[in-house]
Design an enzyme around this catalytic site. Sequence first.
Site, PDB file in Angstrom:
ATOM      1  N   GLY A  22       2.688  -1.294   4.262  1.00  0.00           N
ATOM      2  CA  GLY A  22       2.802   0.126   3.962  1.00  0.00           C
ATOM      3  C   GLY A  22       4.250   0.526   3.776  1.00  0.00           C
ATOM      4  O   GLY A  22       4.820   0.404   2.681  1.00  0.00           O
ATOM      5  N   GLY A  23       4.878   0.969   4.843  1.00  0.00           N
ATOM      6  CA  GLY A  23       6.248   1.500   4.790  1.00  0.00           C
ATOM      7  C   GLY A  23       7.234   0.631   4.023  1.00  0.00           C
ATOM      8  O   GLY A  23       7.969   1.123   3.153  1.00  0.00           O
TER       9      GLY A  23
ATOM     10  N   GLU B 258      -6.722   4.536   7.680  1.00  0.00           N
ATOM     11  CA  GLU B 258      -6.467   5.968   7.449  1.00  0.00           C
ATOM     12  C   GLU B 258      -7.677   6.629   6.782  1.00  0.00           C
ATOM     13  O   GLU B 258      -7.952   7.801   7.007  1.00  0.00           O
ATOM     14  CB  GLU B 258      -5.188   6.139   6.616  1.00  0.00           C
ATOM     15  CG  GLU B 258      -3.951   5.868   7.463  1.00  0.00           C
ATOM     16  CD  GLU B 258      -2.762   5.319   6.699  1.00  0.00           C
ATOM     17  OE1 GLU B 258      -2.731   5.422   5.464  1.00  0.00           O
ATOM     18  OE2 GLU B 258      -1.874   4.748   7.362  1.00  0.00           O
TER      19      GLU B 258
ATOM     20  N   SER C 104       2.954  -2.673  10.256  1.00  0.00           N
ATOM     21  CA  SER C 104       4.401  -2.709  10.457  1.00  0.00           C
ATOM     22  C   SER C 104       5.008  -4.077  10.142  1.00  0.00           C
ATOM     23  O   SER C 104       5.962  -4.515  10.789  1.00  0.00           O
ATOM     24  CB  SER C 104       4.782  -2.256  11.873  1.00  0.00           C
ATOM     25  OG  SER C 104       4.325  -0.930  12.095  1.00  0.00           O
TER      26      SER C 104
ATOM     27  N   GLU D 288      -5.859  -5.462  10.153  1.00  0.00           N
ATOM     28  CA  GLU D 288      -4.852  -4.456  10.439  1.00  0.00           C
ATOM     29  C   GLU D 288      -5.149  -3.773  11.773  1.00  0.00           C
ATOM     30  O   GLU D 288      -5.976  -2.845  11.826  1.00  0.00           O
ATOM     31  CB  GLU D 288      -4.843  -3.391   9.336  1.00  0.00           C
ATOM     32  CG  GLU D 288      -4.515  -3.938   7.967  1.00  0.00           C
ATOM     33  CD  GLU D 288      -3.816  -2.890   7.118  1.00  0.00           C
ATOM     34  OE1 GLU D 288      -2.664  -3.122   6.749  1.00  0.00           O
ATOM     35  OE2 GLU D 288      -4.419  -1.842   6.848  1.00  0.00           O
TER      36      GLU D 288
ATOM     37  N   ASN E 264       0.881  -1.170   0.000  1.00  0.00           N
ATOM     38  CA  ASN E 264       0.000   0.000   0.000  1.00  0.00           C
ATOM     39  C   ASN E 264       0.914   1.215   0.000  1.00  0.00           C
ATOM     40  O   ASN E 264       1.521   1.537   1.014  1.00  0.00           O
ATOM     41  CB  ASN E 264      -0.891  -0.017   1.253  1.00  0.00           C
ATOM     42  CG  ASN E 264      -1.696   1.258   1.392  1.00  0.00           C
ATOM     43  OD1 ASN E 264      -1.860   2.017   0.430  1.00  0.00           O
ATOM     44  ND2 ASN E 264      -2.210   1.515   2.590  1.00  0.00           N
ATOM     45  N   TRP E 265       0.997   1.846  -1.164  1.00  0.00           N
ATOM     46  CA  TRP E 265       1.934   2.975  -1.272  1.00  0.00           C
ATOM     47  C   TRP E 265       1.427   4.235  -0.585  1.00  0.00           C
ATOM     48  O   TRP E 265       2.163   5.192  -0.432  1.00  0.00           O
ATOM     49  CB  TRP E 265       2.203   3.269  -2.758  1.00  0.00           C
ATOM     50  CG  TRP E 265       3.129   2.289  -3.422  1.00  0.00           C
ATOM     51  CD1 TRP E 265       3.932   1.367  -2.808  1.00  0.00           C
ATOM     52  CD2 TRP E 265       3.378   2.148  -4.833  1.00  0.00           C
ATOM     53  NE1 TRP E 265       4.650   0.656  -3.740  1.00  0.00           N
ATOM     54  CE2 TRP E 265       4.325   1.115  -4.997  1.00  0.00           C
ATOM     55  CE3 TRP E 265       2.883   2.777  -5.969  1.00  0.00           C
ATOM     56  CZ2 TRP E 265       4.804   0.723  -6.244  1.00  0.00           C
ATOM     57  CZ3 TRP E 265       3.351   2.384  -7.217  1.00  0.00           C
ATOM     58  CH2 TRP E 265       4.300   1.373  -7.347  1.00  0.00           C
ATOM     59  N   LYS E 266       0.160   4.252  -0.246  1.00  0.00           N
ATOM     60  CA  LYS E 266      -0.450   5.442   0.378  1.00  0.00           C
ATOM     61  C   LYS E 266      -0.198   6.663  -0.507  1.00  0.00           C
ATOM     62  O   LYS E 266      -0.254   6.549  -1.728  1.00  0.00           O
ATOM     63  CB  LYS E 266       0.085   5.644   1.803  1.00  0.00           C
ATOM     64  CG  LYS E 266       0.049   4.358   2.635  1.00  0.00           C
ATOM     65  CD  LYS E 266       0.263   4.600   4.096  1.00  0.00           C
ATOM     66  CE  LYS E 266       0.393   3.266   4.819  1.00  0.00           C
ATOM     67  NZ  LYS E 266       0.215   3.356   6.241  1.00  0.00           N
TER      68      LYS E 266
ATOM     69  N   HIS F 129      -9.420   1.158   4.552  1.00  0.00           N
ATOM     70  CA  HIS F 129      -8.160   1.312   5.281  1.00  0.00           C
ATOM     71  C   HIS F 129      -8.375   2.222   6.493  1.00  0.00           C
ATOM     72  O   HIS F 129      -9.148   3.170   6.430  1.00  0.00           O
ATOM     73  CB  HIS F 129      -7.084   1.898   4.350  1.00  0.00           C
ATOM     74  CG  HIS F 129      -5.719   1.812   4.953  1.00  0.00           C
ATOM     75  ND1 HIS F 129      -5.246   2.740   5.851  1.00  0.00           N
ATOM     76  CD2 HIS F 129      -4.728   0.895   4.801  1.00  0.00           C
ATOM     77  CE1 HIS F 129      -4.015   2.391   6.217  1.00  0.00           C
ATOM     78  NE2 HIS F 129      -3.686   1.274   5.600  1.00  0.00           N
TER      79      HIS F 129
ATOM     80  N   GLY G 117       1.979   1.805  10.709  1.00  0.00           N
ATOM     81  CA  GLY G 117       2.914   2.920  10.598  1.00  0.00           C
ATOM     82  C   GLY G 117       3.564   3.305  11.916  1.00  0.00           C
ATOM     83  O   GLY G 117       4.192   4.359  12.031  1.00  0.00           O
TER      84      GLY G 117
END
Length: 255
Positions: A238-239, A101, A217, A171, A13-15, A99, A177
């Site tokens: 993500g990261g 976010e 994470s 999640e 997930n590149w966000k 998601h 994150g």
Amino acid sequence: MNPSKRRTVIAGNWKMNFTPAEATAFINEIKPMVAGKDNCDILFCAPYVTIAAAMEAAKGSNIKIGAENVHFAPKGAYTGEVSAEMLKAIGVEYVIIGHSERRQYFGETDETVNLRTKAALEAGLKVILCLGEVKEQRLAGITDEIVGMQTKLDLADVSAEQLKNVIIAYEPVWAIGTGLTATPEQAEETCATIRRVLALMYSEEVAESVTIQYGGSMNEKNAAELLAKTNVDGGLIGGASLVAEKFTAIVDAAQ
Ligand code: PEP
């Protein structure tokens, strides 16, 4: 993972990261690194404006490109939104919905997540449905109730047939994150809870066939332990999906 029963999916997930040029460079870098690693599906969900470039770079490889959200209406006065038909029209196969976010910063509720999920499925997209508890809920010991309720509400009126095109990403919000990861036992326990709820909603057989990812994470150090768990069928990352070596190490852990 239980590859005899369901497909393992490692998704990035590149966000809000990567311009089209950066996405092209990233896909060109990682393509040879994951080539032939076919024991899992590999995909990156990209910002809308980056999807076309990423798809072009990924052509002919084992990498798929998805979107990070979709609106529930087919068209109309929804400034800034993108419909499922629009995603289909450019060849998108997967879309993340719900998601944390989106829920936290953009007012998404289980109701809108359910509407988006149904619209995406009706248009023929595959959905990565995200759900999970916040820290206070875990500390209060109500994680199972929360994820159970989200599963039921987010998948309301989704048929068993449509569920074949749904991946669930468990999640825990406190792990996204933050560098805090659920222990493999916590991830296994909650993914198993989600599967039990699916068995009640559909059937044991249907529930056993659904890919349930862990996200929060996940990285090159903890992936193998998490993916070793029976009910953890992949990762939403993500990261670590922004760094080719880290993401490739997670794909390796799924082989
Ligand atoms: C995510 O964005 O879904 C996610 C799990 O992020 P991170 O891996 O950075 O925690």
